[in-house]
Scaffold this motif. Structure first.
Motif, PDB file in Angstrom:
ATOM      1  N   UNK A 280      63.084 -14.181  57.599  1.00 12.81           N
ATOM      2  CA  UNK A 280      61.799 -13.556  57.902  1.00 12.81           C
ATOM      3  C   UNK A 280      61.643 -13.324  59.409  1.00 12.81           C
ATOM      4  N   UNK A 281      62.144 -14.263  60.212  1.00 13.49           N
ATOM      5  CA  UNK A 281      62.080 -14.094  61.662  1.00 13.49           C
ATOM      6  C   UNK A 281      62.887 -12.870  62.102  1.00 13.49           C
ATOM      7  N   UNK A 282      64.087 -12.712  61.545  1.00 16.02           N
ATOM      8  CA  UNK A 282      64.891 -11.538  61.863  1.00 16.02           C
ATOM      9  C   UNK A 282      64.184 -10.249  61.455  1.00 16.02           C
ATOM     10  N   UNK A 283      63.624 -10.245  60.247  1.00 12.33           N
ATOM     11  CA  UNK A 283      62.925  -9.056  59.753  1.00 12.33           C
ATOM     12  C   UNK A 283      61.743  -8.711  60.648  1.00 12.33           C
ATOM     13  N   UNK A 284      60.992  -9.717  61.063  1.00 15.74           N
ATOM     14  CA  UNK A 284      59.839  -9.495  61.940  1.00 15.74           C
ATOM     15  C   UNK A 284      60.256  -8.911  63.281  1.00 15.74           C
TER      16      UNK A 284
ATOM     17  N   UNK B  22      55.648 -11.057  56.330  1.00 17.28           N
ATOM     18  CA  UNK B  22      55.005 -12.337  56.624  1.00 17.28           C
ATOM     19  C   UNK B  22      56.026 -13.289  57.240  1.00 17.28           C
ATOM     20  N   UNK B  23      55.564 -14.091  58.190  1.00 12.28           N
ATOM     21  CA  UNK B  23      56.447 -15.072  58.820  1.00 12.28           C
ATOM     22  C   UNK B  23      56.584 -16.332  57.989  1.00 12.28           C
ATOM     23  N   UNK B  24      55.666 -16.538  57.057  1.00 10.49           N
ATOM     24  CA  UNK B  24      55.641 -17.782  56.294  1.00 10.49           C
ATOM     25  C   UNK B  24      56.506 -17.697  55.040  1.00 10.49           C
ATOM     26  N   UNK B  25      57.382 -18.666  54.836  1.00 17.51           N
ATOM     27  CA  UNK B  25      58.251 -18.650  53.649  1.00 17.51           C
ATOM     28  C   UNK B  25      57.471 -18.917  52.372  1.00 17.51           C
TER      29      UNK B  25
END
Length: 284
Positions: A183-187, A205-208
Protein backbone atom coordinates in the motif's frame (compact mmCIF):
# COMPACT_ATOMS: atom_id res chain seq x y z
CA UNK A 1 -13.34 7.29 -25.00
CA UNK A 2 -11.40 4.11 -24.22
CA UNK A 3 -10.35 3.25 -20.65
CA UNK A 4 -6.88 4.12 -19.40
CA UNK A 5 -4.63 1.09 -19.83
CA UNK A 6 -2.03 0.20 -17.21
CA UNK A 7 0.33 -2.75 -17.64
CA UNK A 8 2.76 -3.87 -14.93
CA UNK A 9 6.04 -5.64 -15.73
CA UNK A 10 8.54 -7.15 -13.34
CA UNK A 11 9.13 -9.89 -10.80
CA UNK A 12 7.54 -11.10 -7.56
CA UNK A 13 7.42 -7.60 -6.09
CA UNK A 14 5.05 -6.43 -8.80
CA UNK A 15 3.30 -9.80 -8.99
CA UNK A 16 2.15 -8.96 -5.47
CA UNK A 17 3.96 -11.54 -3.34
CA UNK A 18 3.42 -10.66 0.31
CA UNK A 19 -0.09 -9.27 -0.22
CA UNK A 20 -2.41 -12.29 -0.46
CA UNK A 21 -6.10 -11.90 -1.21
CA UNK A 22 -7.86 -15.25 -1.11
CA UNK A 23 -5.79 -17.70 -3.14
CA UNK A 24 -3.95 -15.11 -5.23
CA UNK A 25 -1.54 -12.21 -4.88
CA UNK A 26 -2.76 -8.61 -5.22
CA UNK A 27 0.14 -6.19 -4.68
CA UNK A 28 0.93 -2.53 -5.15
CA UNK A 29 0.22 -2.37 -8.88
CA UNK A 30 -3.34 -3.65 -8.50
CA UNK A 31 -3.92 -1.24 -5.60
CA UNK A 32 -2.58 1.62 -7.71
CA UNK A 33 -4.72 0.72 -10.72
CA UNK A 34 -7.90 1.41 -8.75
CA UNK A 35 -6.86 5.02 -8.21
CA UNK A 36 -5.80 5.91 -11.72
CA UNK A 37 -9.30 7.06 -12.68
CA UNK A 38 -12.45 8.18 -10.83
CA UNK A 39 -14.76 5.47 -9.51
CA UNK A 40 -17.16 5.94 -12.44
CA UNK A 41 -14.42 5.51 -15.06
CA UNK A 42 -12.83 2.26 -16.22
CA UNK A 43 -9.18 1.27 -16.01
CA UNK A 44 -7.83 -1.74 -17.88
CA UNK A 45 -5.10 -3.30 -15.73
CA UNK A 46 -2.88 -6.21 -16.78
CA UNK A 47 -0.17 -7.64 -14.54
CA UNK A 48 2.50 -9.50 -16.52
CA UNK A 49 5.00 -9.71 -13.67
CA UNK A 50 6.28 -13.18 -12.77
CA UNK A 51 8.16 -14.33 -9.68
CA UNK A 52 11.85 -14.85 -10.37
CA UNK A 53 11.88 -12.70 -13.51
CA UNK A 54 15.09 -10.95 -14.55
CA UNK A 55 15.71 -8.09 -16.97
CA UNK A 56 16.09 -10.60 -19.81
CA UNK A 57 12.59 -11.95 -19.11
CA UNK A 58 11.13 -8.45 -19.13
CA UNK A 59 12.84 -7.65 -22.43
CA UNK A 60 12.15 -10.89 -24.28
CA UNK A 61 8.77 -11.99 -22.89
CA UNK A 62 6.90 -9.34 -20.98
CA UNK A 63 7.63 -6.30 -23.16
CA UNK A 64 6.26 -7.77 -26.42
CA UNK A 65 3.07 -8.80 -24.61
CA UNK A 66 2.74 -5.37 -23.06
CA UNK A 67 3.31 -3.49 -26.31
CA UNK A 68 0.53 -5.52 -27.92
CA UNK A 69 -1.84 -4.17 -25.25
CA UNK A 70 -1.02 -0.54 -26.20
CA UNK A 71 -0.81 0.73 -22.61
CA UNK A 72 -0.99 4.39 -21.59
CA UNK A 73 1.06 3.65 -18.45
CA UNK A 74 3.55 0.86 -17.86
CA UNK A 75 5.57 0.02 -14.75
CA UNK A 76 8.98 -1.63 -15.12
CA UNK A 77 10.34 -2.58 -11.69
CA UNK A 78 13.04 -5.20 -12.12
CA UNK A 79 16.66 -6.02 -11.36
CA UNK A 80 16.91 -7.61 -7.92
CA UNK A 81 16.89 -11.15 -9.32
CA UNK A 82 19.70 -10.22 -11.71
CA UNK A 83 21.89 -9.39 -8.70
CA UNK A 84 21.26 -12.87 -7.28
CA UNK A 85 22.75 -14.70 -10.28
CA UNK A 86 26.35 -15.59 -11.04
CA UNK A 87 25.75 -14.25 -14.56
CA UNK A 88 25.20 -10.70 -13.24
CA UNK A 89 26.59 -8.13 -15.67
CA UNK A 90 25.65 -4.49 -15.23
CA UNK A 91 26.32 -3.67 -18.87
CA UNK A 92 23.80 -6.29 -20.02
CA UNK A 93 21.28 -5.05 -17.46
CA UNK A 94 21.72 -1.48 -18.74
CA UNK A 95 21.33 -2.51 -22.38
CA UNK A 96 18.15 -4.45 -21.69
CA UNK A 97 16.52 -1.72 -19.62
CA UNK A 98 17.46 0.93 -22.17
CA UNK A 99 15.79 -1.13 -24.91
CA UNK A 100 12.66 -1.72 -22.82
CA UNK A 101 12.23 1.92 -21.81
CA UNK A 102 12.84 3.12 -25.37
CA UNK A 103 10.27 0.70 -26.80
CA UNK A 104 7.52 2.17 -24.62
CA UNK A 105 8.57 5.78 -25.01
CA UNK A 106 8.43 5.29 -28.80
CA UNK A 107 4.71 4.57 -28.28
CA UNK A 108 4.26 7.63 -26.00
CA UNK A 109 3.65 5.33 -23.04
CA UNK A 110 4.41 6.77 -19.61
CA UNK A 111 7.05 4.54 -18.00
CA UNK A 112 7.25 4.11 -14.21
CA UNK A 113 10.45 2.82 -12.59
CA UNK A 114 11.83 2.40 -9.06
CA UNK A 115 15.11 1.79 -7.27
CA UNK A 116 15.01 -0.84 -4.54
CA UNK A 117 16.89 -1.92 -1.38
CA UNK A 118 19.38 -4.75 -1.70
CA UNK A 119 18.34 -8.28 -0.67
CA UNK A 120 21.38 -8.85 1.52
CA UNK A 121 20.38 -6.06 3.89
CA UNK A 122 16.77 -7.17 3.95
CA UNK A 123 17.77 -10.73 4.87
CA UNK A 124 20.25 -9.52 7.44
CA UNK A 125 23.18 -11.41 5.90
CA UNK A 126 26.66 -11.05 7.44
CA UNK A 127 28.58 -8.05 6.15
CA UNK A 128 30.99 -9.95 3.91
CA UNK A 129 28.05 -11.61 2.15
CA UNK A 130 25.75 -8.60 2.16
CA UNK A 131 28.21 -6.04 0.80
CA UNK A 132 28.69 -7.64 -2.66
CA UNK A 133 24.90 -7.84 -3.11
CA UNK A 134 24.52 -4.26 -1.92
CA UNK A 135 27.16 -3.14 -4.41
CA UNK A 136 25.33 -4.91 -7.22
CA UNK A 137 21.98 -3.41 -6.24
CA UNK A 138 23.52 0.08 -6.07
CA UNK A 139 24.82 -0.47 -9.58
CA UNK A 140 21.35 -1.46 -10.81
CA UNK A 141 19.78 1.51 -9.03
CA UNK A 142 22.31 3.91 -10.56
CA UNK A 143 21.53 2.57 -14.03
CA UNK A 144 17.78 2.82 -13.43
CA UNK A 145 18.19 6.41 -12.20
CA UNK A 146 20.20 7.40 -15.27
CA UNK A 147 17.99 5.66 -17.81
CA UNK A 148 14.80 6.93 -16.17
CA UNK A 149 16.06 10.47 -16.63
CA UNK A 150 17.14 9.76 -20.20
CA UNK A 151 13.75 8.39 -21.20
CA UNK A 152 11.60 10.76 -19.13
CA UNK A 153 10.31 7.99 -16.86
CA UNK A 154 8.46 8.62 -13.63
CA UNK A 155 10.90 7.32 -11.01
CA UNK A 156 10.19 6.30 -7.42
CA UNK A 157 13.04 6.34 -4.89
CA UNK A 158 12.26 3.22 -2.84
CA UNK A 159 15.69 2.25 -1.53
CA UNK A 160 15.65 4.49 1.52
CA UNK A 161 16.55 3.45 5.05
CA UNK A 162 12.85 3.37 6.00
CA UNK A 163 12.39 0.08 4.16
CA UNK A 164 15.15 -1.49 6.22
CA UNK A 165 14.05 -0.24 9.62
CA UNK A 166 10.23 -0.37 9.55
CA UNK A 167 9.49 -4.09 9.73
CA UNK A 168 5.76 -3.38 9.77
CA UNK A 169 6.07 -2.79 6.02
CA UNK A 170 7.41 -6.26 5.25
CA UNK A 171 6.00 -9.76 4.99
CA UNK A 172 7.24 -12.79 6.92
CA UNK A 173 9.81 -13.60 4.24
CA UNK A 174 11.67 -10.31 4.92
CA UNK A 175 12.16 -9.78 1.18
CA UNK A 176 8.72 -8.75 -0.07
CA UNK A 177 6.47 -6.01 1.27
CA UNK A 178 3.49 -7.09 3.32
CA UNK A 179 0.10 -5.52 2.64
CA UNK A 180 1.12 -2.30 4.40
CA UNK A 181 4.29 -2.11 2.33
CA UNK A 182 2.47 -2.72 -0.95
CA UNK A 183 0.00 0.00 0.00
CA UNK A 184 2.90 2.36 0.73
CA UNK A 185 4.34 1.73 -2.73
CA UNK A 186 0.94 2.25 -4.36
CA UNK A 187 0.43 5.51 -2.47
CA UNK A 188 3.82 6.88 -3.43
CA UNK A 189 3.39 6.00 -7.11
CA UNK A 190 -0.12 7.49 -7.00
CA UNK A 191 1.25 10.77 -5.64
CA UNK A 192 3.82 10.98 -8.46
CA UNK A 193 1.19 10.19 -11.08
CA UNK A 194 -1.24 12.73 -9.58
CA UNK A 195 1.44 15.42 -9.89
CA UNK A 196 1.55 14.70 -13.63
CA UNK A 197 -2.24 14.70 -13.88
CA UNK A 198 -2.33 10.99 -14.76
CA UNK A 199 -3.87 9.59 -11.56
CA UNK A 200 -7.27 11.26 -11.18
CA UNK A 201 -8.94 8.77 -8.84
CA UNK A 202 -8.78 8.41 -5.08
CA UNK A 203 -5.45 7.39 -3.58
CA UNK A 204 -5.27 3.87 -2.12
CA UNK A 205 -5.84 3.55 1.61
CA UNK A 206 -2.68 3.32 3.69
CA UNK A 207 -4.30 1.02 6.23
CA UNK A 208 -4.11 -2.75 5.67
CA UNK A 209 -7.21 -4.90 5.66
CA UNK A 210 -5.50 -7.74 7.56
CA UNK A 211 -2.96 -7.79 10.38
CA UNK A 212 0.69 -8.11 9.47
CA UNK A 213 2.78 -11.20 10.26
CA UNK A 214 3.85 -11.73 13.86
CA UNK A 215 7.49 -12.19 14.82
CA UNK A 216 6.74 -15.87 15.42
CA UNK A 217 5.35 -16.19 11.89
CA UNK A 218 8.46 -14.55 10.46
CA UNK A 219 10.72 -16.91 12.38
CA UNK A 220 8.69 -19.93 11.25
CA UNK A 221 9.03 -18.79 7.64
CA UNK A 222 12.77 -18.34 7.96
CA UNK A 223 13.13 -21.79 9.55
CA UNK A 224 11.03 -23.59 6.91
CA UNK A 225 10.10 -22.00 3.60
CA UNK A 226 12.77 -19.32 3.97
CA UNK A 227 15.56 -21.85 3.99
CA UNK A 228 14.22 -23.46 0.81
CA UNK A 229 13.83 -20.04 -0.85
CA UNK A 230 17.42 -19.07 -0.13
CA UNK A 231 18.63 -22.46 -1.35
CA UNK A 232 16.78 -22.08 -4.67
CA UNK A 233 18.03 -18.54 -5.23
CA UNK A 234 21.61 -19.42 -4.34
CA UNK A 235 21.98 -22.56 -6.46
CA UNK A 236 24.19 -20.76 -8.98
CA UNK A 237 25.04 -17.67 -6.93
CA UNK A 238 26.44 -19.20 -3.74
CA UNK A 239 29.86 -20.34 -5.07
CA UNK A 240 30.44 -16.92 -6.60
CA UNK A 241 29.06 -15.11 -3.56
CA UNK A 242 31.50 -16.97 -1.33
CA UNK A 243 34.30 -15.91 -3.66
CA UNK A 244 33.09 -12.31 -3.52
CA UNK A 245 32.84 -12.52 0.27
CA UNK A 246 36.44 -13.77 0.49
CA UNK A 247 37.52 -10.83 -1.64
CA UNK A 248 35.63 -8.51 0.70
CA UNK A 249 37.47 -9.94 3.70
CA UNK A 250 40.88 -9.62 2.01
CA UNK A 251 40.32 -6.02 0.95
CA UNK A 252 38.95 -5.10 4.35
CA UNK A 253 42.02 -6.56 6.05
CA UNK A 254 44.28 -4.58 3.72
CA UNK A 255 42.26 -1.38 4.06
CA UNK A 256 41.52 -1.35 0.31
CA UNK A 257 37.75 -1.90 0.35
CA UNK A 258 37.28 1.36 -1.56
CA UNK A 259 38.76 -0.32 -4.64
CA UNK A 260 35.75 -2.62 -4.86
CA UNK A 261 33.36 0.32 -4.78
CA UNK A 262 35.42 2.19 -7.35
CA UNK A 263 35.47 -0.86 -9.60
CA UNK A 264 31.69 -1.19 -9.44
CA UNK A 265 31.22 2.52 -10.12
CA UNK A 266 33.57 2.28 -13.10
CA UNK A 267 31.59 -0.67 -14.51
CA UNK A 268 28.38 1.39 -14.30
CA UNK A 269 30.04 4.34 -16.04
CA UNK A 270 31.32 2.09 -18.82
CA UNK A 271 27.86 0.52 -19.24
CA UNK A 272 26.12 3.90 -19.56
CA UNK A 273 28.85 5.31 -21.80
CA UNK A 274 28.46 2.32 -24.13
CA UNK A 275 24.76 3.11 -24.51
CA UNK A 276 25.57 6.72 -25.39
CA UNK A 277 28.05 5.60 -28.06
CA UNK A 278 25.46 3.21 -29.51
CA UNK A 279 22.92 6.02 -29.81
CA UNK A 280 25.23 8.52 -31.52
CA UNK A 281 24.46 7.46 -35.14
CA UNK A 282 20.73 7.90 -34.54
CA UNK A 283 21.27 11.32 -32.99
CA UNK A 284 23.22 12.36 -36.07
Amino acid sequence: MRPLRFVALGDSLTEGVGDPVGDRWRGWAALLARGLAPADAAVEFTNLAVSGAQTRDVLERQTPQALALRPDVVSVVIGVNDTLRRTFDIRSVAERLDTVYAAFRARDTLVMTACLPDPGSMLGLPGALARPLARRQRAVNTVVHALSERHGALHLHAAEEEWLTDRALWSADRLHPGERGHRRLALRFHALLAERGVATGAAPSAEPEVAGPTRAASLRWLATAGTAWVARRCTDLLPQLLTLAASEVRHRARGTSARLDLGAAHAVSVALAALSVTEQPDAA
